[in-house]
Design a protein around this motif. Sequence first.
Motif, mmCIF file in Angstrom:
data_model
loop_
_atom_site.group_PDB
_atom_site.id
_atom_site.type_symbol
_atom_site.label_atom_id
_atom_site.label_comp_id
_atom_site.label_asym_id
_atom_site.label_seq_id
_atom_site.Cartn_x
_atom_site.Cartn_y
_atom_site.Cartn_z
ATOM 1 N N ALA A 164 24.365 29.387 38.224
ATOM 2 C CA ALA A 164 24.058 27.964 38.388
ATOM 3 C C ALA A 164 24.890 27.071 37.480
ATOM 4 O O ALA A 164 25.156 25.922 37.809
ATOM 5 N N SER A 165 25.324 27.575 36.320
ATOM 6 C CA SER A 165 26.073 26.739 35.383
ATOM 7 C C SER A 165 27.583 26.879 35.528
ATOM 8 O O SER A 165 28.331 26.365 34.705
ATOM 9 N N LYS A 166 28.030 27.568 36.572
ATOM 10 C CA LYS A 166 29.445 27.846 36.738
ATOM 11 C C LYS A 166 29.984 27.205 38.018
ATOM 12 O O LYS A 166 29.255 27.025 38.985
ATOM 13 N N PRO A 167 31.278 26.878 38.018
ATOM 14 C CA PRO A 167 31.900 26.452 39.285
ATOM 15 C C PRO A 167 31.983 27.645 40.235
ATOM 16 O O PRO A 167 32.501 28.695 39.874
ATOM 17 N N VAL A 168 31.424 27.460 41.426
ATOM 18 C CA VAL A 168 31.321 28.555 42.388
ATOM 19 C C VAL A 168 32.173 28.251 43.611
ATOM 20 O O VAL A 168 32.105 27.160 44.178
ATOM 21 N N VAL A 169 32.980 29.222 44.012
ATOM 22 C CA VAL A 169 33.768 29.127 45.240
ATOM 23 C C VAL A 169 33.237 30.183 46.198
ATOM 24 O O VAL A 169 33.094 31.345 45.827
ATOM 25 N N GLU A 170 32.917 29.770 47.410
ATOM 26 C CA GLU A 170 32.367 30.705 48.390
ATOM 27 C C GLU A 170 33.323 30.922 49.551
ATOM 28 O O GLU A 170 34.059 30.015 49.957
ATOM 29 N N GLY A 171 33.292 32.127 50.076
ATOM 30 C CA GLY A 171 34.070 32.472 51.256
ATOM 31 C C GLY A 171 33.441 33.685 51.919
ATOM 32 O O GLY A 171 32.446 34.230 51.433
ATOM 33 N N THR A 172 34.008 34.117 53.010
ATOM 34 C CA THR A 172 33.524 35.295 53.704
ATOM 35 C C THR A 172 34.282 36.526 53.223
ATOM 36 O O THR A 172 35.335 36.410 52.581
ATOM 37 N N VAL A 173 33.754 37.700 53.547
ATOM 38 C CA VAL A 173 34.476 38.909 53.170
ATOM 39 C C VAL A 173 35.808 38.984 53.908
ATOM 40 O O VAL A 173 36.798 39.512 53.376
#
Length: 488
Positions: free
Chosen positions: A73-82
């Motif tokens: 929650a306190s970090k920059p998160v980048v999301e993508g698919t496998v």
Amino acid sequence: MRVVAVTACPTGIAHTYMAAEALEQAAKATGDEILVETQGSAGSTALSASDVRDADAVILAADVGVTDRERFASKPVVEGTVKQAINDAAGLIERARDAAGRHPASAGAGTPSEPEPESGEVAGTGFGTRLRQWLMTGVSYVIPFVAAGGLLIALSFAIGGYQITEAPDVTERFDPASLTSWAALANQVGSAAFEFLVPVLAGFIAFAMADRPALAPGFVGGAAAVAVDAGFLGGLVAGLLAGAVVGGLRRIRVPRAVAGIMPVVVLPFLGSLIVGGLMFVLLGAPIAAAMTALTGWLNGLTGVSALLLGALLGGMIAVDAGGPINKVAYTFAVGGLTTGSDTALQIMAAVMGAGMVPPLALALAATVRGSSFSRAERESSRPAWLLGASFITEGAIPFAAADPLRVIPSAVLGSATTGALSMAFGATLRAPHGGVFVLPLVGDPLLYFLAIVAGVLVSALAVLVAKRIGRAPRSAESAPVESSAVTV
């Protein structure tokens, strides 16, 4: 840059570990440090609190909900698919670098720079992606029940015949010396496993949406769907409803004295009451009517309609080799097994046969004309024989990742051929998995085997022709994803 990552796919077999390998190689190429937690079937060592604390950014490459994502929650998160991680790991690393640059205070203890996970505002994630992850999370937890229950039921039919369903309850009469009693036991245990399918589907869709407090409302909603004959469709609705209800309730601010009991008492209680009540009183009947109409439509499929459905499902199974589209077709087939109709059993046979085609066809093509494939692809062809024979479509991934424009259409063509032929031959299958190892349990096994062979030959020929059109063979060294697949 220090990066932590989590990879996860619906089955947790191949994509999860290939994505992790691709991310590790991309980070090594750029001189970055990365630790990857693979939330797959084989298990993994979880990222430690210090690993997360020291990270500059987080990459979540997942087609399902990530377990314990509140850690980030306190970090920059980048999301993508496998699939993005496998095909463009360097792109995800670069996105993580940009995110870390925009949030320099996130390293170390930092201050929360990202919204809470349930807000759905993490970078790179839209509602459509979120919805797919929620649904695939439910499917991923259903698959072990499907495999165990389906194979037990199939075994019972192989030992005791189809009339074994009429056997008395084994709690009343069980003879250890009787083969029929053992067949009845396998059938009843398998049937018990199948009774969990809809509640588990609903429960873990809700879990993916709103974490543990939503589990009980999801299971209750799924059980209500079963009670009113709403089937798999009811389970989907119940899971989404439970996740939405509990997610909404979590946003209500309550006094500090009450906050401690909210996750374990109040949210499960209110969520179960609301979701269960809506399923029994309001939503169950129309969903059950829709399921009845769907079952009637399936039972009425004949001729060209059945061929087209088989071809469509076969193509879906092959297009992403075990990915979300594959799982949609597979889940559709498994859902039909609970109805027991002949058409539903034909659909299951068509889907499994079509899913075996891509790995077998590519293994055959690489064996027949190895010069058209890289060294890594030729090495991948050996395990692809076994993977294809076992109905593990992921065996085609190393080939599809290296040359998607040629391999994927060829695989789809062969799988669609098998799906259509299987439906035309009227082959049936009660087992949801097993590949050639459950061939004796198939109705019309010789014609079914012929359908699979035809699809394999069509796909292998198509890919060999495509490989000869404007393409020089790639070296194994130029294909890092291929080499990672060999380990898988």
